[in-house]
Write a protein that holds these residues in place. Structure first.
Motif, PDB file in Angstrom:
ATOM      1  N   LEU A 169      11.317   3.333  -0.920  1.00 20.60           N
ATOM      2  CA  LEU A 169      11.561   4.224   0.211  1.00 20.60           C
ATOM      3  C   LEU A 169      10.258   4.731   0.824  1.00 20.60           C
ATOM      4  O   LEU A 169      10.121   4.782   2.044  1.00 20.60           O
ATOM      5  CB  LEU A 169      12.436   5.397  -0.224  1.00 20.60           C
ATOM      6  N   VAL A 170       9.289   5.086  -0.013  1.00 21.37           N
ATOM      7  CA  VAL A 170       7.999   5.532   0.517  1.00 21.37           C
ATOM      8  C   VAL A 170       7.274   4.370   1.195  1.00 21.37           C
ATOM      9  O   VAL A 170       6.626   4.549   2.223  1.00 21.37           O
ATOM     10  CB  VAL A 170       7.144   6.170  -0.600  1.00 21.37           C
ATOM     11  N   ALA A 171       7.405   3.159   0.648  1.00 25.15           N
ATOM     12  CA  ALA A 171       6.775   1.990   1.264  1.00 25.15           C
ATOM     13  C   ALA A 171       7.373   1.696   2.639  1.00 25.15           C
ATOM     14  O   ALA A 171       6.650   1.408   3.591  1.00 25.15           O
ATOM     15  CB  ALA A 171       6.929   0.772   0.347  1.00 25.15           C
ATOM     16  N   THR A 228       6.838  -0.362 -11.112  1.00 25.31           N
ATOM     17  CA  THR A 228       5.964  -0.238  -9.962  1.00 25.31           C
ATOM     18  C   THR A 228       6.778  -0.202  -8.689  1.00 25.31           C
ATOM     19  O   THR A 228       6.472   0.537  -7.764  1.00 25.31           O
ATOM     20  CB  THR A 228       4.965  -1.405  -9.933  1.00 25.31           C
ATOM     21  N   LEU A 229       7.839  -0.993  -8.629  1.00 27.67           N
ATOM     22  CA  LEU A 229       8.764  -0.959  -7.496  1.00 27.67           C
ATOM     23  C   LEU A 229      10.109  -0.448  -7.991  1.00 27.67           C
ATOM     24  O   LEU A 229      10.775  -1.097  -8.780  1.00 27.67           O
ATOM     25  CB  LEU A 229       8.922  -2.348  -6.884  1.00 27.67           C
ATOM     26  N   PHE A 263       0.830  -1.206   0.000  1.00 24.16           N
ATOM     27  CA  PHE A 263       0.000   0.000   0.000  1.00 24.16           C
ATOM     28  C   PHE A 263       0.866   1.259   0.000  1.00 24.16           C
ATOM     29  O   PHE A 263       0.516   2.267  -0.613  1.00 24.16           O
ATOM     30  CB  PHE A 263      -0.954   0.014   1.190  1.00 24.16           C
ATOM     31  N   GLY A 264       2.014   1.226   0.676  1.00 26.82           N
ATOM     32  CA  GLY A 264       2.940   2.354   0.629  1.00 26.82           C
ATOM     33  C   GLY A 264       3.511   2.549  -0.766  1.00 26.82           C
ATOM     34  O   GLY A 264       3.664   3.684  -1.230  1.00 26.82           O
ATOM     35  N   ASN A 285       3.359   5.524  -6.023  1.00 25.03           N
ATOM     36  CA  ASN A 285       3.076   5.598  -7.454  1.00 25.03           C
ATOM     37  C   ASN A 285       2.008   6.634  -7.760  1.00 25.03           C
ATOM     38  O   ASN A 285       2.071   7.314  -8.786  1.00 25.03           O
ATOM     39  CB  ASN A 285       2.646   4.227  -7.983  1.00 25.03           C
ATOM     40  N   VAL A 286       1.038   6.787  -6.877  1.00 27.15           N
ATOM     41  CA  VAL A 286       0.001   7.803  -7.093  1.00 27.15           C
ATOM     42  C   VAL A 286       0.583   9.198  -6.922  1.00 27.15           C
ATOM     43  O   VAL A 286       0.283  10.106  -7.695  1.00 27.15           O
ATOM     44  CB  VAL A 286      -1.195   7.561  -6.135  1.00 27.15           C
TER      45      VAL A 286
END
Length: 104
Positions: free
Chosen positions: A86-88, A79-80, A44-45, A50-51
């Motif tokens: 890092l945000v995840a 996607t990754l 989800f992170g 990505n958004v």
């Protein structure tokens, strides 16, 4: 699709832990619940990253990105990649801190 499988794993681990009372299986279901919850927070992170970065759509409005690339900096994103990972991890740490503050 990965998120759907992780949600299914969370639900089945909760359900089977409550229906099958066994000292052998309880640690397995606990680990499965913990691992699927951890991976859900990470995915989800990554989706949030990505958004925030912007979702590339083609002319028909369809979204497609490879799951990962070679992790080099440049125009080829997946996607990754480094930013989404890092945000995840930041999202995971924020959720861990939130849970720790709720428990404490």
């Amino acid at each position: 699709m990965i998120v759907l499988w992780l949600l299914i794993l969370r639900g089945t681990s909760i359900e089977f832990r409550n229906h099958i009372i066994s000292r052998v299986w309880d640690p397995f279901w606990d680990f499965l619940f913990c691992a699927s919850s951890l991976l859900l927070a990470i995915f989800f992170g990554a989706a949030l990253a990505n958004v925030v970065r912007g979702v590339p759509l083609d002319a028909s409005g369809y979204f497609f990105e490879p799951l990962w690339t070679d992790f080099r900096l440049g125009e080829q994103t997946g996607t990754l990649d480094w930013y989404t990972i890092l945000v995840a991890v930041l999202a995971l740490l924020a959720l861990v801190m939130h849970g720790a503050l709720w428990v404490g």
